[in-house]
Design a protein around this motif. Structure first.
Motif, PDB file in Angstrom:
ATOM      1  N   UNK A  17     -35.131 -37.306  41.168  1.00 23.28           N
ATOM      2  CA  UNK A  17     -33.898 -37.254  41.953  1.00 23.28           C
ATOM      3  C   UNK A  17     -33.275 -35.863  41.959  1.00 23.28           C
ATOM      4  N   UNK A  18     -33.420 -35.133  40.869  1.00 25.75           N
ATOM      5  CA  UNK A  18     -32.659 -33.893  40.709  1.00 25.75           C
ATOM      6  C   UNK A  18     -33.487 -32.625  40.904  1.00 25.75           C
ATOM      7  N   UNK A  19     -34.785 -32.683  40.717  1.00 31.06           N
ATOM      8  CA  UNK A  19     -35.614 -31.500  40.871  1.00 31.06           C
ATOM      9  C   UNK A  19     -36.230 -31.470  42.268  1.00 31.06           C
ATOM     10  N   UNK A  20     -36.637 -30.295  42.702  1.00 25.79           N
ATOM     11  CA  UNK A  20     -37.058 -30.148  44.096  1.00 25.79           C
ATOM     12  C   UNK A  20     -38.233 -31.050  44.467  1.00 25.79           C
ATOM     13  N   UNK A  21     -39.291 -31.003  43.686  1.00 26.89           N
ATOM     14  CA  UNK A  21     -40.483 -31.795  44.001  1.00 26.89           C
ATOM     15  C   UNK A  21     -41.406 -31.833  42.795  1.00 26.89           C
ATOM     16  N   UNK A  39     -37.981 -27.999  39.717  1.00 24.25           N
ATOM     17  CA  UNK A  39     -36.940 -27.014  39.393  1.00 24.25           C
ATOM     18  C   UNK A  39     -35.719 -27.274  40.269  1.00 24.25           C
ATOM     19  N   UNK A  40     -34.540 -26.949  39.745  1.00 22.99           N
ATOM     20  CA  UNK A  40     -33.299 -26.960  40.523  1.00 22.99           C
ATOM     21  C   UNK A  40     -32.318 -26.008  39.864  1.00 22.99           C
ATOM     22  N   UNK A  41     -31.404 -25.451  40.666  1.00 26.88           N
ATOM     23  CA  UNK A  41     -30.397 -24.518  40.147  1.00 26.88           C
ATOM     24  C   UNK A  41     -29.161 -24.605  41.032  1.00 26.88           C
ATOM     25  N   UNK A  42     -27.986 -24.699  40.406  1.00 25.97           N
ATOM     26  CA  UNK A  42     -26.760 -24.817  41.198  1.00 25.97           C
ATOM     27  C   UNK A  42     -25.543 -24.610  40.298  1.00 25.97           C
TER      28      UNK A  42
END
Length: 301
Positions: free
Chosen positions: A7-11, A16-19
């Motif tokens: 749900x929270x990471x790109x793929x 990975x995700x950053x915000x």
């Protein structure tokens, strides 16, 4: 509640995700775990980190890592948002690089040791950045977030490179905390003093005594302290004292004047003024709103 990586990471191909994430005072409390690593930097505000059943104060300059499968959450203290930067990824995202970095003890200490130990003897295992370090890390994080948001050609390669560079830079910052014979011993001494104050905030030390402890003149000390920490010695000690008083207000029935005395502020009017400046409300209002057992205290503040 589990926050899943799907749900929270790109793929799956790029986990990975950053915000940036402003945690608002009205946010409903939501203790949770996740199956990914979370790197957190506190850019502004005051709050508490609820971690493994304990509560630890956090404020601007704190940076820490939350490993997978550990329950945690945040409370905001005061009326302003707690602004944090989040970097999320799974260990396999940088598997080869993490294996190489794991051979560096300072990296391992920072990356896997719970950082909020400033009330214990081994307080140095947390990473509290100085003002210049905080400015540097925020610039690095904003570059990573910009790459992730815009997704320009080659952004995945760029993000990996920037993240590795950030982790190496942080491990060097941590290592500097551990080196006693630093090239700028007065800065090391000031950081050690800050850790000392977080343990002995109620003691009535005079500025002259503090300068002697650091082996500096008053002029040199005030300049170096402001340069290293980003605020004056008095501002820093007042911040530590007010943060320490929150626990007494929430968990005891002691009069505000006694709470003020416990944290080293003998003048209750001055304490009330400092409290409202930092927290955004008087101490009595804070106690009524957030004391233990109050149903309203279930919402983070």
């Amino acid at each position: 509640m589990l926050y899943p990586k799907e749900k929270y990471l790109e793929s799956e191909e790029f986990p990975f995700a950053a915000f940036p994430y402003p945690t608002l005072p009205e946010r409903v409390m939501n203790p949770h775990t996740h199956d990914f690593i979370e790197l957190v930097y506190v850019a502004d505000g005051f709050g508490e980190h609820l971690y493994k059943g304990h509560s630890y104060p956090i404020s601007k300059g704190d940076i820490f890592v939350i490993p997978p499968d550990v329950e945690h959450d945040y409370r905001v203290i005061g009326t302003a948002p707690l602004k944090v930067y989040n970097i999320l990824f799974i260990s396999s995202f940088l598997e080869a690089e993490l294996q190489a970095l794991s051979k560096v003890s300072s990296f391992m200490n920072f990356f896997y040791v719970e950082p909020f130990l400033r009330q214990k003897a081994d307080f140095e295992s947390h990473l509290k950045l100085s003002l210049p370090e905080a400015q540097e890390v925020q610039l690095r994080l904003e570059r990573i977030i910009e790459e992730f948001d815009h997704k320009a050609l080659g952004y995945r390669i760029s993000i990996k490179a920037l993240l590795i560079e950030l982790l190496v830079w942080l491990s060097r910052c941590y290592e500097e905390r551990l080196v006693q014979t630093w090239f700028r011993p007065e800065h090391s001494g000031i950081r050690e003093l800050c850790a000392f104050l977080e343990l002995h905030y109620a003691e009535p030390f005079q500025l002259e005594e503090i300068c002697q402890m650091c082996g500096m003149s008053k002029t040199s000390f005030t300049h170096k302290f402001k340069q290293t920490i980003g605020k004056t010695f008095t501002e820093y000690r007042n911040e530590v004292r007010i943060q320490a008083s929150l626990k007494w207000l929430r968990e005891t029935d002691e009069p505000v004047i006694r709470v003020a005395e416990r944290v080293g502020v003998g003048d209750v009017s001055y304490y009330n003024k400092l409290f409202k400046q930092q927290i955004g409300m008087p101490p009595r209002e804070f106690r009524h709103k957030y004391r233990s057992g109050n149903p309203r205290a279930a919402a983070p503040y």
